[in-house]
Design a protein around this motif. Structure first.
Motif, PDB file in Angstrom:
ATOM      1  N   VAL A  91       0.841  -1.201   0.000  1.00 45.78           N
ATOM      2  CA  VAL A  91       0.000   0.000   0.000  1.00 45.78           C
ATOM      3  C   VAL A  91       0.873   1.248   0.000  1.00 45.78           C
ATOM      4  CG1 VAL A  91      -1.651   1.361   1.340  1.00 45.78           C
ATOM      5  CG2 VAL A  91      -1.971  -1.116   1.119  1.00 45.78           C
ATOM      6  N   ASN A  92       1.870   1.280   0.883  1.00 42.88           N
ATOM      7  CA  ASN A  92       2.748   2.457   0.974  1.00 42.88           C
ATOM      8  C   ASN A  92       3.537   2.669  -0.313  1.00 42.88           C
ATOM      9  OD1 ASN A  92       2.051   3.295   3.565  1.00 42.88           O
ATOM     10  ND2 ASN A  92       3.483   1.890   4.527  1.00 42.88           N
ATOM     11  N   ASN A  93       3.998   1.586  -0.917  1.00 43.23           N
ATOM     12  CA  ASN A  93       4.736   1.717  -2.182  1.00 43.23           C
ATOM     13  C   ASN A  93       3.834   2.279  -3.279  1.00 43.23           C
ATOM     14  OD1 ASN A  93       7.069   0.720  -1.036  1.00 43.23           O
ATOM     15  ND2 ASN A  93       6.813  -1.357  -1.813  1.00 43.23           N
ATOM     16  N   ALA A  94       2.573   1.836  -3.294  1.00 47.90           N
ATOM     17  CA  ALA A  94       1.640   2.327  -4.313  1.00 47.90           C
ATOM     18  C   ALA A  94       1.328   3.804  -4.124  1.00 47.90           C
ATOM     19  CB  ALA A  94       0.356   1.503  -4.274  1.00 47.90           C
ATOM     20  N   LEU A  95       1.341   4.265  -2.882  1.00 49.66           N
ATOM     21  CA  LEU A  95       0.998   5.662  -2.594  1.00 49.66           C
ATOM     22  C   LEU A  95       2.192   6.606  -2.703  1.00 49.66           C
ATOM     23  CD1 LEU A  95      -1.321   5.234   0.543  1.00 49.66           C
ATOM     24  CD2 LEU A  95      -2.004   5.606  -1.832  1.00 49.66           C
ATOM     25  N   GLU A  96       3.379   6.048  -2.847  1.00 45.27           N
ATOM     26  CA  GLU A  96       4.608   6.843  -2.756  1.00 45.27           C
ATOM     27  C   GLU A  96       4.625   8.025  -3.708  1.00 45.27           C
ATOM     28  OE1 GLU A  96       8.390   4.906  -3.817  1.00 45.27           O
ATOM     29  OE2 GLU A  96       9.039   5.398  -1.777  1.00 45.27           O
TER      30      GLU A  96
END
Length: 341
Positions: A91-96
């Motif tokens: 999730v965090n990688n996608a939102l980066e």
């Protein structure tokens, strides 16, 4: 009255100051903040640089009044299960590279707690919600989706049209585990599941286990024990199973979190793994590869599940209405715990 240095340090930087620093119009900064169509990479980079230099942070409440807060809610059933950290990484990688930020709520696998968190997220005007291992039934999920864009990770209902789902093929995963255990020589293969009335994940994994046993001609030996995720309850159940007169010679656990505890109990009882009892889990979390565990497990690509769930949610927020259901094929990683001799 002139502002003091302390006042300057406490007040919020305005969008006008960002525009002046970047040498662009206020409208241009607003377009960057809204991810508006047609904004060039050069303009975006210039504005972002000024925002970082000045410490500009958009006011979430003000953005909410304009219709979007650029926050998404991520609801987890538990923080003890290491698999959920894999999903959060995705999730965090996608939102980066986006303006979105995820805020997390923990439901403790309680339907009441889960719904309370969802309501709080809706009240705080979050733009969308990702539910992981939802305990809600179909009617409640549909009701949530009617109010906010929704993606459910770990919910099997391919006919859903109101929200998106991201899943592993849990049924196939259960079959893969049983097939490998049978090939390794195990005959009395039991499964530890989770006490739950709504989890489609557990239902699919149990179906896979049953099919694997029937496929191997071991239908009469099917043995599913459902237990809570409380470690003390798991310990009591594992000890009872492993001390039974006709104890299982292998145990398939619905998640690594449980399987690691079963390994601990078996070791405490003096049983050899995998010679006396084979043990397999599900999720292929980082602890499986530790030498003292060597746990065979189904890899369902937690980071990929998180990435895809976030992609689908942002697409929903941006207006897509047709449901999508993403399925990751499982992969069995065989280690020492199910490889006797």
């Amino acid at each position: 009255m002139a502002s003091t240095e302390k006042d300057k340090g406490n007040r919020r930087v305005t969008i006008r100051e960002v525009a002046e620093d970047a040498g662009v119009s206020v409208a241009a900064v607003s377009k960057v903040l809204r991810d508006a169509y047609g904004v060039s990479d050069t303009l975006r980079a210039k504005v972002r640089q000024s925002m970082d230099a000045l410490g500009y942070r958009p006011l979430a409440a003000a953005r909410g009044m304009r219709g979007q807060t650029y926050t998404i809610g991520l609801v987890l059933p538990d923080i003890r299960n290491p698999f959920f950290s894999d999903i959060m990484t995705g999730v965090n990688n996608a939102l980066e590279r986006t303006q979105y930020r995820a805020l997390i709520g923990i439901s403790q696998s309680s339907a009441t707690g889960e719904m309370a968190i969802v309501e709080a997220m809706i009240d705080r005007q979050m733009d969308g919600i990702i539910l992981i291992g939802a305990t809600e039934d179909r009617a409640n999920l549909d009701a949530i989706a009617a109010r906010k864009p929704l993606v459910a990770v770990g919910h099997h209902e391919p006919d859903i049209t109101t929200f998106d789902t991201v899943n592993n093929n849990d049924q196939q995963g259960g079959q893969l585990v049983v097939r490998q255990m049978v090939a390794a020589g195990y005959k009395r293969i039991a499964m530890i599941g989770l006490k739950s009335t709504t989890s489609t994940i557990l239902a699919e994994r149990e179906i896979g286990y049953r099919r694997g046993m029937i496929e191997a001609g071991l239908g009469s030996a099917i043995n599913i024990v459902q237990e809570s995720q409380t470690l003390r309850d798991v310990q009591i159940t594992a000890r009872r199973m492993l001390q039974a007169p006709n104890r299982p010679d292998a145990i398939f656990c619905w998640t690594d979190f449980i399987a690691l505890e079963v390994i601990s109990v078996a070791t405490e009882l003096g049983l050899r793994i995998p010679e006396d009892v084979g043990i397999a889990g599900y999720d292929n979390t980082v602890y499986c590869d530790f030498a003292q565990n060597g746990l065979s497990s189904i890899d369902q690509s937690g980071e990929l599940l998180g990435l895809q769930a976030t992609r689908l949610l942002i697409e929903r927020i941006q207006g897509r209405s047709q449901a999508e259901h993403f399925v990751v094929p499982p992969r069995l990683v065989i280690r020492r715990s199910t490889s006797p001799g």
